[in-house]
Design a protein around this motif. Structure first.
Motif, PDB file in Angstrom:
ATOM      1  N   TYR A  25      -0.537   1.153  -9.552  1.00  0.00           N
ATOM      2  CA  TYR A  25       0.748   0.503  -9.322  1.00  0.00           C
ATOM      3  C   TYR A  25       1.916   1.472  -9.462  1.00  0.00           C
ATOM      4  CZ  TYR A  25      -2.174  -3.601  -9.519  1.00  0.00           C
ATOM      5  OH  TYR A  25      -3.168  -4.521  -9.266  1.00  0.00           O
ATOM      6  N   LYS A  35      -2.611 -10.813  -5.343  1.00  0.00           N
ATOM      7  CA  LYS A  35      -3.639 -10.623  -4.324  1.00  0.00           C
ATOM      8  C   LYS A  35      -3.067 -10.001  -3.046  1.00  0.00           C
ATOM      9  CE  LYS A  35      -7.308 -12.980  -1.747  1.00  0.00           C
ATOM     10  NZ  LYS A  35      -7.861 -11.702  -1.408  1.00  0.00           N
ATOM     11  N   LEU A  36      -1.942 -10.494  -2.573  1.00  0.00           N
ATOM     12  CA  LEU A  36      -1.338  -9.973  -1.348  1.00  0.00           C
ATOM     13  C   LEU A  36      -1.014  -8.486  -1.483  1.00  0.00           C
ATOM     14  CD1 LEU A  36      -0.111 -10.358   1.480  1.00  0.00           C
ATOM     15  CD2 LEU A  36       2.028 -11.001   0.343  1.00  0.00           C
ATOM     16  N   LEU A  37      -0.341  -8.112  -2.551  1.00  0.00           N
ATOM     17  CA  LEU A  37       0.010  -6.708  -2.792  1.00  0.00           C
ATOM     18  C   LEU A  37      -1.248  -5.846  -2.892  1.00  0.00           C
ATOM     19  CD1 LEU A  37       2.250  -4.582  -3.592  1.00  0.00           C
ATOM     20  CD2 LEU A  37       1.663  -5.164  -5.940  1.00  0.00           C
ATOM     21  N   ASN A  38      -2.237  -6.312  -3.632  1.00  0.00           N
ATOM     22  CA  ASN A  38      -3.472  -5.551  -3.815  1.00  0.00           C
ATOM     23  C   ASN A  38      -4.219  -5.373  -2.499  1.00  0.00           C
ATOM     24  OD1 ASN A  38      -2.986  -5.292  -6.562  1.00  0.00           O
ATOM     25  ND2 ASN A  38      -4.167  -7.106  -7.086  1.00  0.00           N
ATOM     26  N   ASP A  39      -4.327  -6.437  -1.710  1.00  0.00           N
ATOM     27  CA  ASP A  39      -5.036  -6.347  -0.431  1.00  0.00           C
ATOM     28  C   ASP A  39      -4.330  -5.396   0.533  1.00  0.00           C
ATOM     29  OD1 ASP A  39      -6.933  -8.087  -1.416  1.00  0.00           O
ATOM     30  OD2 ASP A  39      -6.216  -9.825  -0.281  1.00  0.00           O
ATOM     31  N   LEU A  40      -2.996  -5.433   0.554  1.00  0.00           N
ATOM     32  CA  LEU A  40      -2.241  -4.507   1.406  1.00  0.00           C
ATOM     33  C   LEU A  40      -2.444  -3.061   0.956  1.00  0.00           C
ATOM     34  CD1 LEU A  40       1.105  -6.480   1.884  1.00  0.00           C
ATOM     35  CD2 LEU A  40      -0.632  -5.976   3.636  1.00  0.00           C
ATOM     36  N   ALA A  41      -2.425  -2.834  -0.350  1.00  0.00           N
ATOM     37  CA  ALA A  41      -2.619  -1.482  -0.875  1.00  0.00           C
ATOM     38  C   ALA A  41      -4.018  -0.963  -0.538  1.00  0.00           C
ATOM     39  CB  ALA A  41      -2.391  -1.467  -2.386  1.00  0.00           C
ATOM     40  N   ALA A  43      -5.981  -1.906   1.975  1.00  0.00           N
ATOM     41  CA  ALA A  43      -6.041  -1.652   3.419  1.00  0.00           C
ATOM     42  C   ALA A  43      -5.358  -0.330   3.753  1.00  0.00           C
ATOM     43  CB  ALA A  43      -5.395  -2.803   4.187  1.00  0.00           C
ATOM     44  N   GLY A  44      -4.238  -0.047   3.103  1.00  0.00           N
ATOM     45  CA  GLY A  44      -3.547   1.230   3.316  1.00  0.00           C
ATOM     46  C   GLY A  44      -4.370   2.416   2.864  1.00  0.00           C
ATOM     47  N   ARG A  47      -7.079   3.034   5.513  1.00  0.00           N
ATOM     48  CA  ARG A  47      -6.514   3.676   6.712  1.00  0.00           C
ATOM     49  C   ARG A  47      -6.206   5.140   6.450  1.00  0.00           C
ATOM     50  NH1 ARG A  47      -3.661  -1.017   6.970  1.00  0.00           N
ATOM     51  NH2 ARG A  47      -1.794  -0.018   6.140  1.00  0.00           N
TER      52      ARG A  47
END
Length: 143
Positions: A25, A35-41, A43-44, A47
């Motif tokens: 973090y 969950k939203l923040l973690n899933d985006l992180a 996925a980043g 990539r």
């Protein structure tokens, strides 16, 4: 030369040739872990790993997620991942026994999370890292 050698549960040894550690973090300026923040992180991270190591498979070891008893904000309940994010590049002997050992090796980039900033070595690593199925996840490459 490898940073360390890890002995997988399957008995295969893999060399850790590159490792990026970061605070899970460390870039969060506002909000809270959810969950939203973690899933985006995550996925980043995937990539980025694919971009840095093109042609090498990338494997995510699903992180444990904790739900502390804290106030849930607009994005849902608080969800916390382990403190350290790891992206490691591993190599080992070729998967295909027909490949010349001097000309081929297998490779895999792995993304995982751990509670402390230590380098995995020998059998001292996160259990999920030691249990990964190298033969199914890695790929051979010609040198």
């Amino acid at each position: 030369m490898a940073l360390s050698r890890v002995l997988l549960a399957s008995g295969r040894s893999v060399d850790l040739t590159e490792l990026r550690l970061s605070a899970t973090y460390g870039d969060v300026l506002e909000g809270y872990p959810c969950k939203l923040l973690n899933d985006l992180a995550i996925a980043g991270l995937l990539r980025s790993a694919e971009h840095v190591h093109p042609g090498v498979p990338v494997h995510l070891i699903p992180p444990p997620r904790e739900y502390p008893d804290q106030f849930a904000g607009g994005f849902g309940p608080v969800e916390v991942l382990p403190a350290v994010t790891c992206v490691g590049s591993f190599r080992s002997e070729a998967l295909d026994p027909g490949h010349d050992r001097a000309l081929y090796r297998s490779r895999l980039t792995v993304v995982w999370f751990q509670p402390t900033p230590r380098i995995p070595s020998g059998c001292d690593a996160e259990t999920a890292l030691l249990d990964m199925d190298w033969e199914q996840l890695a790929t051979d490459e010609e040198l």
